[in-house]
Design a protein around this motif. Structure first.
Motif, mmCIF file in Angstrom:
data_model
loop_
_atom_site.group_PDB
_atom_site.id
_atom_site.type_symbol
_atom_site.label_atom_id
_atom_site.label_comp_id
_atom_site.label_asym_id
_atom_site.label_seq_id
_atom_site.Cartn_x
_atom_site.Cartn_y
_atom_site.Cartn_z
ATOM 1 N N GLU A 50 0.851 -1.187 0.000
ATOM 2 C CA GLU A 50 0.000 0.000 0.000
ATOM 3 C C GLU A 50 0.891 1.242 0.000
ATOM 4 O O GLU A 50 1.885 1.297 0.710
ATOM 5 N N GLY A 51 0.532 2.223 -0.839
ATOM 6 C CA GLY A 51 1.351 3.434 -0.948
ATOM 7 C C GLY A 51 2.227 3.443 -2.181
ATOM 8 O O GLY A 51 2.921 4.434 -2.445
ATOM 9 N N THR A 52 2.216 2.348 -2.970
ATOM 10 C CA THR A 52 3.012 2.295 -4.206
ATOM 11 C C THR A 52 2.400 3.215 -5.252
ATOM 12 O O THR A 52 1.209 3.105 -5.569
ATOM 13 N N LYS A 53 3.211 4.138 -5.787
ATOM 14 C CA LYS A 53 2.700 5.063 -6.808
ATOM 15 C C LYS A 53 2.478 4.294 -8.098
ATOM 16 O O LYS A 53 3.308 3.489 -8.503
ATOM 17 N N LEU A 54 1.336 4.510 -8.728
ATOM 18 C CA LEU A 54 1.024 3.830 -9.990
ATOM 19 C C LEU A 54 1.653 4.592 -11.153
ATOM 20 O O LEU A 54 1.754 5.824 -11.119
ATOM 21 N N GLY A 55 2.062 3.852 -12.181
ATOM 22 C CA GLY A 55 2.711 4.464 -13.347
ATOM 23 C C GLY A 55 1.803 5.423 -14.094
ATOM 24 O O GLY A 55 2.261 6.353 -14.749
ATOM 25 N N SER A 56 0.498 5.195 -13.999
ATOM 26 C CA SER A 56 -0.482 6.122 -14.577
ATOM 27 C C SER A 56 -1.783 5.936 -13.812
ATOM 28 O O SER A 56 -1.951 4.957 -13.086
ATOM 29 N N THR A 57 -2.695 6.877 -13.969
ATOM 30 C CA THR A 57 -3.982 6.804 -13.259
ATOM 31 C C THR A 57 -4.771 5.606 -13.760
ATOM 32 O O THR A 57 -4.834 5.347 -14.963
ATOM 33 N N VAL A 58 -5.367 4.881 -12.827
ATOM 34 C CA VAL A 58 -6.180 3.701 -13.158
ATOM 35 C C VAL A 58 -7.653 4.035 -12.936
ATOM 36 O O VAL A 58 -8.015 4.604 -11.906
ATOM 37 N N LEU A 59 -8.493 3.677 -13.915
ATOM 38 C CA LEU A 59 -9.948 3.780 -13.760
ATOM 39 C C LEU A 59 -10.509 2.375 -13.640
ATOM 40 O O LEU A 59 -10.178 1.505 -14.441
ATOM 41 N N GLU A 60 -11.350 2.159 -12.629
ATOM 42 C CA GLU A 60 -12.024 0.866 -12.472
ATOM 43 C C GLU A 60 -13.526 1.122 -12.376
ATOM 44 O O GLU A 60 -13.948 2.191 -11.927
ATOM 45 N N TYR A 61 -14.311 0.120 -12.786
ATOM 46 C CA TYR A 61 -15.770 0.233 -12.695
ATOM 47 C C TYR A 61 -16.309 -0.945 -11.892
ATOM 48 O O TYR A 61 -15.874 -2.083 -12.085
ATOM 49 N N CYS A 62 -17.245 -0.655 -10.999
ATOM 50 C CA CYS A 62 -17.933 -1.717 -10.262
ATOM 51 C C CYS A 62 -19.429 -1.561 -10.479
ATOM 52 O O CYS A 62 -19.944 -0.429 -10.489
ATOM 53 N N TYR A 63 -20.112 -2.684 -10.635
ATOM 54 C CA TYR A 63 -21.569 -2.667 -10.776
ATOM 55 C C TYR A 63 -22.183 -2.466 -9.402
ATOM 56 O O TYR A 63 -21.888 -3.208 -8.461
ATOM 57 N N LYS A 64 -23.027 -1.433 -9.273
ATOM 58 C CA LYS A 64 -23.620 -1.080 -7.974
ATOM 59 C C LYS A 64 -24.699 -2.082 -7.598
ATOM 60 O O LYS A 64 -25.824 -2.002 -8.073
ATOM 61 N N ASP A 65 -24.320 -3.051 -6.769
ATOM 62 C CA ASP A 65 -25.288 -4.026 -6.279
ATOM 63 C C ASP A 65 -24.738 -4.647 -5.002
ATOM 64 O O ASP A 65 -23.834 -5.482 -5.042
ATOM 65 N N ASP A 66 -25.288 -4.201 -3.854
ATOM 66 C CA ASP A 66 -24.783 -4.675 -2.557
ATOM 67 C C ASP A 66 -24.877 -6.189 -2.419
ATOM 68 O O ASP A 66 -23.983 -6.830 -1.872
ATOM 69 N N ALA A 67 -25.980 -6.751 -2.928
ATOM 70 C CA ALA A 67 -26.192 -8.202 -2.786
ATOM 71 C C ALA A 67 -25.091 -8.988 -3.498
ATOM 72 O O ALA A 67 -24.726 -10.088 -3.085
ATOM 73 N N LEU A 68 -24.545 -8.418 -4.562
ATOM 74 C CA LEU A 68 -23.472 -9.082 -5.320
ATOM 75 C C LEU A 68 -22.086 -8.631 -4.846
ATOM 76 O O LEU A 68 -21.073 -9.085 -5.384
ATOM 77 N N GLY A 69 -22.055 -7.694 -3.902
ATOM 78 C CA GLY A 69 -20.758 -7.201 -3.427
ATOM 79 C C GLY A 69 -20.107 -6.218 -4.376
ATOM 80 O O GLY A 69 -18.872 -6.120 -4.421
ATOM 81 N N ASP A 70 -20.908 -5.482 -5.149
ATOM 82 C CA ASP A 70 -20.391 -4.470 -6.099
ATOM 83 C C ASP A 70 -19.231 -5.030 -6.945
ATOM 84 O O ASP A 70 -18.092 -4.558 -6.852
ATOM 85 N N PRO A 71 -19.512 -6.039 -7.778
ATOM 86 C CA PRO A 71 -18.418 -6.681 -8.523
ATOM 87 C C PRO A 71 -17.770 -5.752 -9.548
ATOM 88 O O PRO A 71 -18.434 -4.882 -10.111
#
Length: 236
Positions: free
Chosen positions: A109-130
């Motif tokens: 934790e704290g490692t600088k990333l080589g470039s900005t990362v975008l991630e997407y999660c599906y909003k669904d609590d029952a599925l744990g926002d996969p």
């Protein structure tokens, strides 16, 4: 503006109808949840801080060309917002590896990333926002390719604006979650909140965590951390 019946109650906010069909009132709560709702608690004063910090940042982003759902702060806990239909995705912007990403790719934790990362999660609590990608999103019809291009470009621009702004306040923006909605005419706008609940904020010098990780990880000092963010952002 008249507050009518409650439409929705989530983990951190309640949403109410008003006498204008295009405007809603959001009421921020002190309830805190983590680990997809498995951990529950209360952070005293959180609702006030998240409401005011969100509005402060949204007004700043509006000035820089990012359309948002913000209309007017009504009280310490309540804000008038434009009615939107939420795109059912969490958009996660990462500058430095922390939390689930650090675990998933096996870096400290704290490692600088080589470039900005975008991630997407599906909003669904029952599925744990996969986590999902652009192909899933298109296949499921959650957003069009054009809408996703708009969302991605806004997310990256928001990251640039916030990173620069926070740097001057000795806050490092590690990662954060955004949500977007569509107005009745289909325009994509930034919705939900930007707060210590939805961002990882670290002190630039000491690397002290000033966000919800203190609650998530039982680190103590949660209220103080939230107060510190409001103090640095708004001088209060």
């Amino acid at each position: 503006m008249k507050k009518l019946e409650q439409l929705y109650e989530g983990k951190a906010k309640k949403v109410f109808k008003t006498d204008d069909p295009e405007l809603y009132i959001v009421d921020y709560k002190d309830d805190a949840t983590a680990l997809n709702g498995l951990k529950k608690g209360t952070i005293a004063g959180k609702g006030v801080i998240n409401n005011r910090v969100t509005n402060h940042l949204m007004k700043m982003l509006e000035k820089q060309g990012i359309p948002t759902h913000f209309v007017e702060e009504l009280s310490e806990r309540e804000t008038l917002v434009k009615k939107v239909s939420i795109v059912p995705l969490e958009v996660i912007v990462r500058n430095i590896a922390a939390g689930s990403l650090a675990k998933r790719v096996g870096v400290p934790e704290g490692t600088k990333l080589g470039s900005t990362v975008l991630e997407y999660c599906y909003k669904d609590d029952a599925l744990g926002d996969p986590m999902v990608n652009e192909y899933h999103i298109a296949a499921m019809g959650w957003a069009t390719r054009e809408e996703m291009e708009t969302i991605a470009s806004y997310a990256l621009k928001i990251n640039e604006i916030l990173t620069a702004y926070l740097k001057d306040l000795n806050i490092e923006l590690i990662d954060f979650k955004l949500e977007f909605g569509k107005l009745s005419d289909g325009t994509i706008v930034l919705a939900d909140e930007i707060s210590p609940d939805t961002c990882r904020f670290w002190d630039s010098v000491t690397k002290e965590k000033l966000d919800k990780d203190r609650f998530r990880r039982d680190m103590g000092g949660v209220e103080d951390a939230y107060q510190e963010i409001m103090k640095r952002l708004m001088g209060e």
